[in-house]
Design a protein around this motif. Structure first.
Motif, PDB file in Angstrom:
ATOM      1  N   PHE A  99      70.483  -2.729  94.609  1.00 34.14           N
ATOM      2  CA  PHE A  99      70.127  -1.954  93.376  1.00 34.14           C
ATOM      3  C   PHE A  99      71.077  -0.578  93.202  1.00 34.14           C
ATOM      4  CE2 PHE A  99      67.103  -0.760  96.592  1.00 34.14           C
ATOM      5  CZ  PHE A  99      67.350   0.497  96.705  1.00 34.14           C
ATOM      6  N   SER A 100      71.186  -0.524  91.773  1.00 33.63           N
ATOM      7  CA  SER A 100      72.015   0.631  91.509  1.00 33.63           C
ATOM      8  C   SER A 100      71.279   1.952  91.618  1.00 33.63           C
ATOM      9  CB  SER A 100      72.342   0.613  90.009  1.00 33.63           C
ATOM     10  OG  SER A 100      71.084   0.798  89.170  1.00 33.63           O
ATOM     11  N   VAL A 153      68.644  -3.940  89.084  1.00 29.73           N
ATOM     12  CA  VAL A 153      68.261  -4.592  90.645  1.00 29.73           C
ATOM     13  C   VAL A 153      68.761  -5.964  90.571  1.00 29.73           C
ATOM     14  CG1 VAL A 153      66.178  -5.201  92.031  1.00 29.73           C
ATOM     15  CG2 VAL A 153      66.139  -3.423  90.393  1.00 29.73           C
ATOM     16  N   ALA A 154      69.489  -6.358  91.619  1.00 28.44           N
ATOM     17  CA  ALA A 154      70.024  -7.864  91.694  1.00 28.44           C
ATOM     18  C   ALA A 154      69.326  -8.210  93.025  1.00 28.44           C
ATOM     19  CB  ALA A 154      71.570  -7.553  92.034  1.00 28.44           C
ATOM     20  N   GLY A 159      69.891   0.971  98.614  1.00 29.98           N
ATOM     21  CA  GLY A 159      70.694   1.157  97.474  1.00 29.98           C
ATOM     22  C   GLY A 159      72.181   1.414  97.601  1.00 29.98           C
ATOM     23  N   PHE A 160      72.742   1.345  98.688  1.00 29.36           N
ATOM     24  CA  PHE A 160      74.189   1.404  99.257  1.00 29.36           C
ATOM     25  C   PHE A 160      74.729  -0.088  98.805  1.00 29.36           C
ATOM     26  CE2 PHE A 160      72.169   4.566 101.759  1.00 29.36           C
ATOM     27  CZ  PHE A 160      72.791   5.667 100.961  1.00 29.36           C
ATOM     28  N   GLY A 161      76.228   0.069  98.445  1.00 28.58           N
ATOM     29  CA  GLY A 161      76.942  -1.010  98.267  1.00 28.58           C
ATOM     30  C   GLY A 161      76.643  -1.937  97.030  1.00 28.58           C
ATOM     31  N   PHE A 162      75.886  -1.492  96.182  1.00 31.44           N
ATOM     32  CA  PHE A 162      75.716  -2.049  94.720  1.00 31.44           C
ATOM     33  C   PHE A 162      77.300  -1.947  94.155  1.00 31.44           C
ATOM     34  CE2 PHE A 162      74.585  -2.365  90.467  1.00 31.44           C
ATOM     35  CZ  PHE A 162      73.535  -3.434  90.428  1.00 31.44           C
ATOM     36  N   VAL A 163      77.809  -3.358  93.620  1.00 31.15           N
ATOM     37  CA  VAL A 163      78.857  -3.268  93.097  1.00 31.15           C
ATOM     38  C   VAL A 163      78.789  -3.949  91.706  1.00 31.15           C
ATOM     39  CG1 VAL A 163      80.146  -3.382  95.049  1.00 31.15           C
ATOM     40  CG2 VAL A 163      79.363  -5.481  94.181  1.00 31.15           C
TER      41      VAL A 163
END
Length: 272
Positions: A50-51, A69-70, A246-250
């Motif tokens: 998630f962002s 949210v993915a 929440g880290f690594g959201f692309v």
């Protein structure tokens, strides 16, 4: 697939840069009493990314903010969306919002031949295990993993990103499909470092650690359908570690996405 959650501020507030655990808690709260309730209690990547709350900055009552949210499983997103429709209060620590609207979005890196850029929006967590310190010339007397820094060069970064995505592929893709390390070619054609920075992060209740994070723009050219699937997995599950915080959201930089030329498209059609 992703959910775009549009929020409305319930009162004036100050943007909290230490939002990570609060936002993660609000998202996991939506999955209580669902078949996915225990996904976050595992050591495996949980297939959710998630962002941050965006746009960044302090806000006034009535201002709009957003969260993306993915997930690798559309049913997870359906459960999240259904709960947020019923329970619209969306507080992130001391940032008070309510859900205004929820929309499904389906980003895609593009068909083979497409050139594009994935941008890491929330900071990338990449740690190098002690067993590989000698391989990369890392002179650190420690049994703990080392956060990636620019002086370590791109080699360990590329290796750890691919290994991490391999793990997610083994968890969330059919066994008969090749993972990132099973195919020739790199995930990205170029790594554009935006910045590296440290951030105190509350990882569990009353436990705070300092993370060294990196923001990148990852340039790519989609080689084939397998490569497309690997890059889209990164969109669904995040890159690197600690996606559950929440880290690594692309995101795909749509303004830098170039479709394949007619020649590339026709050549691929002749091979298929």
């Amino acid at each position: 697939m992703r959910l775009l959650i549009r929020l409305r501020a319930r009162r004036d507030g100050v943007y909290d840069t230490a939002y990570h655990r609060g936002l993660a808690g609000r998202i996991w709260q939506t999955l209580e009493d669902t078949p996915f309730d225990n996904n976050h209690d595992t050591d495996n990547p949980n297939g959710i990314a998630f962002s941050n709350v965006f746009p960044f900055g302090d806000f006034e009552e009535g201002d709009q903010r957003n969260v993306l949210v993915a997930a690798t499983n559309d049913d997870v997103l359906h459960a999240i969306g259904a709960d947020l429709i019923e329970n619209r209060e969306f507080n992130v620590k001391e940032m008070p919002f309510e859900v205004d609207e929820i929309t499904g979005v389906e980003p895609d890196v593009g068909e083979p031949g497409t050139h594009g850029v994935l941008e890491c929006a929330t900071g990338l967590v990449v740690r190098i295990p002690p067993s590989r310190f000698d391989e990369y010339g890392i002179d650190v007397d420690s049994d703990a993993a080392e956060f990636w820094k620019p002086e370590h060069t791109l080699d360990p970064l590329q290796t750890q990103l691919e290994n991490n995505l391999d793990r997610k592929h083994s968890l969330y893709q059919p066994d008969y499909l090749p993972g990132p390390s099973d195919v020739d070619g790199d995930l990205f054609t170029d790594y554009e470092l935006i910045k590296t920075y440290s951030l105190p992060v509350t990882v569990t209740e009353n436990v705070e650690q300092t993370y060294i994070l990196s923001k990148f723009r990852f340039h790519y050219r989609v080689r084939d359908d397998d490569h497309r699937r690997h890059l889209n997995l990164a969109l669904d599950a995040g890159l690197g570690e600690r996606n559950s915080l929440g880290f690594g959201f692309v995101n795909v930089r749509e303004d830098q996405k170039e479709p394949p030329t007619a020649g590339q498209a026709s050549a691929r059609g002749a091979d298929s």
